[in-house]
Scaffold this motif. Structure first.
Motif, PDB file in Angstrom:
ATOM      1  N   VAL A  59      61.323  45.105  38.700  1.00 31.87           N
ATOM      2  CA  VAL A  59      62.592  44.376  38.636  1.00 31.87           C
ATOM      3  C   VAL A  59      62.702  43.573  37.332  1.00 31.87           C
ATOM      4  CG1 VAL A  59      63.838  42.442  39.683  1.00 31.87           C
ATOM      5  CG2 VAL A  59      62.983  44.302  41.117  1.00 31.87           C
ATOM      6  N   SER A  60      61.575  42.998  36.897  1.00 32.12           N
ATOM      7  CA  SER A  60      61.621  42.155  35.700  1.00 32.12           C
ATOM      8  C   SER A  60      61.974  42.958  34.453  1.00 32.12           C
ATOM      9  CB  SER A  60      60.283  41.442  35.499  1.00 32.12           C
ATOM     10  OG  SER A  60      59.291  42.363  35.101  1.00 32.12           O
ATOM     11  N   ASN A  61      61.763  44.278  34.481  1.00 29.48           N
ATOM     12  CA  ASN A  61      62.039  45.101  33.306  1.00 29.48           C
ATOM     13  C   ASN A  61      63.133  46.146  33.558  1.00 29.48           C
ATOM     14  OD1 ASN A  61      59.836  45.063  30.726  1.00 29.48           O
ATOM     15  ND2 ASN A  61      59.322  43.879  32.548  1.00 29.48           N
ATOM     16  N   ARG A  62      63.961  45.882  34.578  1.00 29.22           N
ATOM     17  CA  ARG A  62      65.083  46.777  34.903  1.00 29.22           C
ATOM     18  C   ARG A  62      64.628  48.207  35.158  1.00 29.22           C
ATOM     19  NH1 ARG A  62      70.721  45.250  32.235  1.00 29.22           N
ATOM     20  NH2 ARG A  62      70.621  43.055  32.787  1.00 29.22           N
ATOM     21  N   LEU A  88      59.709  42.396  22.024  1.00 28.23           N
ATOM     22  CA  LEU A  88      60.118  43.608  22.736  1.00 28.23           C
ATOM     23  C   LEU A  88      61.187  43.225  23.766  1.00 28.23           C
ATOM     24  CD1 LEU A  88      56.670  45.350  23.397  1.00 28.23           C
ATOM     25  CD2 LEU A  88      58.269  45.702  21.502  1.00 28.23           C
ATOM     26  N   LYS A  89      62.240  44.050  23.846  1.00 29.52           N
ATOM     27  CA  LYS A  89      63.368  43.713  24.725  1.00 29.52           C
ATOM     28  C   LYS A  89      63.015  43.942  26.190  1.00 29.52           C
ATOM     29  CE  LYS A  89      66.401  43.023  21.351  1.00 29.52           C
ATOM     30  NZ  LYS A  89      66.629  41.621  20.963  1.00 29.52           N
ATOM     31  N   SER A  90      62.158  44.900  26.422  1.00 39.21           N
ATOM     32  CA  SER A  90      61.781  45.244  27.786  1.00 39.21           C
ATOM     33  C   SER A  90      60.348  45.764  27.719  1.00 39.21           C
ATOM     34  CB  SER A  90      62.751  46.320  28.296  1.00 39.21           C
ATOM     35  OG  SER A  90      62.582  46.524  29.663  1.00 39.21           O
ATOM     36  N   PRO A  91      59.364  44.836  27.678  1.00 38.85           N
ATOM     37  CA  PRO A  91      57.993  45.179  27.287  1.00 38.85           C
ATOM     38  C   PRO A  91      57.380  46.354  28.051  1.00 38.85           C
ATOM     39  CG  PRO A  91      58.218  42.809  27.585  1.00 38.85           C
ATOM     40  CD  PRO A  91      59.514  43.410  28.012  1.00 38.85           C
ATOM     41  N   LEU A  92      57.572  46.401  29.377  1.00 39.87           N
ATOM     42  CA  LEU A  92      56.896  47.443  30.159  1.00 39.87           C
ATOM     43  C   LEU A  92      57.395  48.842  29.836  1.00 39.87           C
ATOM     44  CD1 LEU A  92      56.550  45.868  33.729  1.00 39.87           C
ATOM     45  CD2 LEU A  92      54.916  45.861  31.848  1.00 39.87           C
ATOM     46  N   ARG A  93      58.602  48.944  29.259  1.00 34.23           N
ATOM     47  CA  ARG A  93      59.134  50.254  28.891  1.00 34.23           C
ATOM     48  C   ARG A  93      58.536  50.745  27.569  1.00 34.23           C
ATOM     49  NH1 ARG A  93      63.890  51.783  31.353  1.00 34.23           N
ATOM     50  NH2 ARG A  93      64.706  50.293  32.858  1.00 34.23           N
ATOM     51  N   ARG A 142      56.891  46.053  42.655  1.00 35.73           N
ATOM     52  CA  ARG A 142      58.343  45.823  42.710  1.00 35.73           C
ATOM     53  C   ARG A 142      58.744  44.665  41.812  1.00 35.73           C
ATOM     54  NH1 ARG A 142      60.154  44.306  48.157  1.00 35.73           N
ATOM     55  NH2 ARG A 142      62.121  43.931  47.105  1.00 35.73           N
ATOM     56  N   ALA A 143      57.960  43.574  41.875  1.00 36.01           N
ATOM     57  CA  ALA A 143      58.277  42.405  41.048  1.00 36.01           C
ATOM     58  C   ALA A 143      58.216  42.780  39.565  1.00 36.01           C
ATOM     59  CB  ALA A 143      57.310  41.261  41.354  1.00 36.01           C
ATOM     60  N   LEU A 144      57.198  43.570  39.192  1.00 31.93           N
ATOM     61  CA  LEU A 144      57.080  43.989  37.794  1.00 31.93           C
ATOM     62  C   LEU A 144      58.255  44.886  37.398  1.00 31.93           C
ATOM     63  CD1 LEU A 144      53.272  44.826  37.460  1.00 31.93           C
ATOM     64  CD2 LEU A 144      54.481  42.867  36.498  1.00 31.93           C
TER      65      LEU A 144
END
Lengths: 261, 308
Positions: free
Chosen positions: B99-102, B68-73, B95-97
Motif C-alpha cells: 500500500v505504501s508504494n501503490r 526515489l518516487k516509489s522506492p519498492l518499485r 500488505r502494508a508495504l
C-alpha cells in the motif's frame, strides 16, 4: 495513474500496521476500559458516600472532573500506545524495512502521526463523553450533576479527549528521540507521575510558581469547568500543552531524519 | 545500474567503509564478498538510505535512494530477514508495504505463492523459522517488481534445497536483465552463484572482476606424477620452482607452467605419467586477497594453546 508515493499512501500503510498488531489494539481496549470503568466506579463511590461527605467537600465537588477521573489512569495507556507505535519498529528492526519502503522520513513520521492522532482522538472523545454521561447518570438524584448544555462543561469534556491525544503525541515524540520502549515509557511515567510527587516536597512558593506548568496540571486545568485562582485557565493550558507537544515532536522528527536508522 | 561513488562511512573512530568505488551492472549476478566486519552490510544500508554516508554517495539510475518516487518499485532489498514486527502476520506485513508504494494488493498473493509461504501467510511472523523469514524477506523484495535487487547474506538459514532454489532464482532475475547484488562472506557460495565479484576488506575495494578473471590471475599449481619423483623434484627446484609432495606419487609444483615442467622432465629423461595444471579455487584467491584485512582472525589450528 501516477505510481509516485504520497502522504496518503503511507498513511494507509501505517493504518494497516497500527491495527494489525496486538499491542496497539490492546492498548486502545485498555484505554477504553480504564477510562470508562474507573470513571464509573469512582462516580459510584462518591454517590454511595455522599451522605457522610463533609460540607466543605460537598461545596467544592466537581461532577465533571470526578466523572472523568479515569483519564488520570488512562493517560498512561495512551502514552504507551504512542511510544510503542515507533519504538516497536526499532526493537523489532522493522524500521529498516519501513524506511526502505518509505525513504522520505518526514513523510513516514507524518503518516504515523496522522494515524495516531486520528485513531486516538476518536476513541478519546468517545470514551470521555461516555464516562461523563455514565458519571452523571450515577450521580443523578443524589449528587449534583453537570450538563453538556453548559459551555464550560462541554469544553471540559472535549478538552479531556484533546489532553489524552496530546499525551499520545508526546509519547510518540519521545519514542522518536529515545527509540527504546522501556526507557521511553519510564521517561513518560516520570514526567506525569514522579515529577508531581517531587514537587510536593519543594517549597510552597516554587509549587505555586511552577507546578501549574506540569503536563498533568495542564490536563487538570483543561478538564475542569472551573478556573481556580492559581490556575492558567483551560485555554492557556491547552495552548501550552500543544506547544510542549510540538517542540518535543520537532526535536524527535529532526533526530529521526538526521540519525542512522 | 547501481553506482557506489567514493563512499566513506565513519562511526566515531572506526572507518567502516573507506572510499569504496564500483558499479553494479544489470543482467548479471554480482557477488559482494568480504570477511565479516568488512563493511558489506554498512554499504548495503547506505545504498538504502538507512545510514548516511560520511563522504561520497550511492546512486540508483542516477538518483539517490531518498529521491526515489516509489522506492519498492525500483529497488527490492533483503537486509535482515528478522527485521519484521513479530506480532504481525506475513500477509499484513506485505500488505502494508504494498500500500505504501501503490502496489496492487493482488501482488501480495503472487509473491507469497512464488516464495512458497502462502500456507503460513496468516500466521504471525514471530513464529517463523529463519528460512521462512528469509522467504518472507525475498517476497517483500519482489513486491514492487524492481529492476534492482539487493540481498545481504541471503543463504543464511536456508536448507540445501532452499539454497539451490535461491541460486536459480538469482540467475533467472539476472537473465531478465535485472541488477542482482548479493553479499556473502562465503566464497564457495559466490563461486556458484555470481558472474561478477567485488571483493572488499576493511571497507576498501580489494579487487573486482568476473569469477574466471579472478581465478586466472591467481597463481596456479601443476600436479605431476613421474617415475623418478626425487630426481624430477631436484630438476624443478633447480629451475626455481617450489615443489611439494601432493601424494605418495605426485608432486605439486608452483612457479612453473605445465609446459615448462614437461620440457624440464624431457630434458632430464624422466618419464612423466601425469601432468595437470591446477587453477586456484576462488576460495584460495579470496583467502589470499583478504588475508591482510580479516578483522577477527583466529590462529592456525595447530597453534591452539593447550593447558600445560
Amino acid at each position: 495513474m501516477s505510481n509516485d508515493q504520497n502522504l496518503l499512501d503511507v498513511t494507509k500503510s501505517e493504518w494497516i500496521k497500527f491495527r494489525s498488531v496486538r499491542s496497539s489494539v490492546m492498548g486502545v481496549v485498555v484505554f477504553f476500559v480504564l477510562t470508562l470503568g474507573l470513571g464509573g466506579l469512582i462516580s459510584w463511590a462518591v454517590r454511595s458516600h455522599w451522605s457522610t461527605t463533609s460540607g466543605i467537600d460537598k461545596l467544592t465537588f466537581d461532577p465533571v472532573s470526578t466523572s472523568l477521573a479515569g483519564t488520570l489512569f488512562a493517560q498512561f495507556a495512551v502514552g504507551v500506545i504512542g511510544v510503542l507505535f515507533i519504538t516497536s519498529e526499532y526493537s523489532s528492526g522493522s524500521i529498516r524495512t519501513t524506511l526502505a519502503a518509505v525513504s522520505n522520513r518526514a513523510r513516514l513520521v507524518s503518516a504515523k502521526l496522522v494515524v495516531l492522532i486520528l485513531s486516538i482522538i476518536v476513541v478519546s472523545e468517545l470514551v470521555c463523553f461516555a464516562t461523563f454521561l455514565v458519571g452523571q447518570a450515577v450521580f443523578k438524584g443524589v449528587v449534583p450533576t453537570a450538563s453538556l448544555g453548559n459551555a464550560d462543561v462541554l469544553r471540559s469534556v472535549v478538552f479531556a479527549g484533546v489532553y489524552l491525544t496530546l499525551l499520545t503525541i508526546i509519547g510518540f515524540s519521545l519514542g522518536l528521540i529515545v527509540r527504546h520502549s522501556a526507557a521511553c515509557i519510564s521517561i513518560f511515567v516520570t514526567i506525569l507521575l514522579i515529577v508531581p510527587i517531587i514537587f510536593a516536597f519543594l517549597p510552597t512558593s516554587w509549587q505555586n510558581s511552577y507546578e501549574k506548568y506540569l503536563p498533568s496540571e495542564l490536563g487538570r486545568a483543561m478538564m475542569s469547568p472551573f478556573a481556580p485562582t492559581n490556575d492558567l485557565g483551560a485555554w492557556n493550558a491547552i495552548l501550552l500543552l500543544v506547544i510542549y507537544a510540538v517542540v518535543i515532536f520537532g526535536v524527535g522528527l529532526t533526530m529521526m531524519i538526521r540519525r542512522d536508522a | 545500474m547501481l553506482t557506489i561513488d567514493h563512499l566513506t562511512k565513519k562511526y566515531d573512530n572506526t572507518v567502516a567503509v573507506d572510499d569504496l568505488h564500483f558499479d553494479v551492472k544489470p543482467g548479471v549476478v554480482t557477488g559482494f564478498l568480504g570477511p565479516n566486519g568488512s563493511g558489506k552490510s554498512t554499504t548495503m544500508r547506505i545504498i538504502l538510505g538507512l545510514d548516511h554516508a560520511t563522504k561520497g554517495r550511492v546512486t540508483i539510475n542516477g538518483k539517490r535512494y531518498e529521491d526515489l518516487k516509489s522506492p519498492l518499485r525500483e529497488v527490492g532489498a533483503l537486509l535482515d530477514a528478522k527485521a519484521v514486527h513479530p506480532g504481525r502476520t506475513a500477509r499484513n506485513h506485505l500488505r502494508a508495504l504494498a500500500v505504501s508504494n501503490r502496489i496492487k494488493t493482488s501482488r501480495v498473493d503472487e509473491v507469497l505463492a512464488f516464495t512458497g509461504i502462502d500456507s503460513v501467510a496468516d500466521k504471525k511472523v514471530g513464529g517463523f523459522s529463519l528460512g521462512m523469514s528469509q522467504r518472507l524477506g525475498i517476497a517483500a523484495a519482489l513486491l514492487g517488481d524492481p529492476q534492482i535487487l539487493l540481498f545481504d547474506e541471503p543463504v543464511n538459514g536456508l536448507d540445501p534445497e532452499g539454497i539451490r532454489w535461491i541460486r536459480e532464482f538469482f540467475r533467472s532475475l539476472a537473465l531478465e536483465g535485472r541488477t542482482v547484488f548479493v553479499s556473502s562472506h562465503l566464497m564457495s557460495e559466490m563461486a556458484l552463484t555470481a558472474d561478477q565479484i567485488i571483493v572488499i576488506g576493511r571497507g576498501k575495494l580489494i579487487t573486482q572482476g568476473s569469477v574466471d578473471d579472478l581465478t586466472a590471475t591467481a597463481q596456479g599449481t601443476v600436479t605431476v606424477r613421474a617415475s623418478n619423483r626425487e630426481a624430477l623434484a631436484t630438476v624443478l627446484k633447480a629451475k626455481g620452482a617450489v615443489v611439494e609432495l601432493a601424494s605418495d606419487t605426485a608432486l605439486s609444483v608452483s612457479g612453473l607452467t605445465s609446459d615448462e615442467v614437461g620440457e624440464a622432465a624431457f630434458a632430464a629423461h624422466i618419464v612423466i605419467h601425469e601432468l595437470t595444471p591446477q587453477r586456484a579455487s576462488l576460495e584460495e584467491v579470496f583467502m589470499d586477497l583478504t588475508a591482510e584485512s580479516v578483522e577477527y582472525g583466529g590462529t592456525t589450528p595447530g597453534a591452539y594453546p593447550h593447558e600445560q
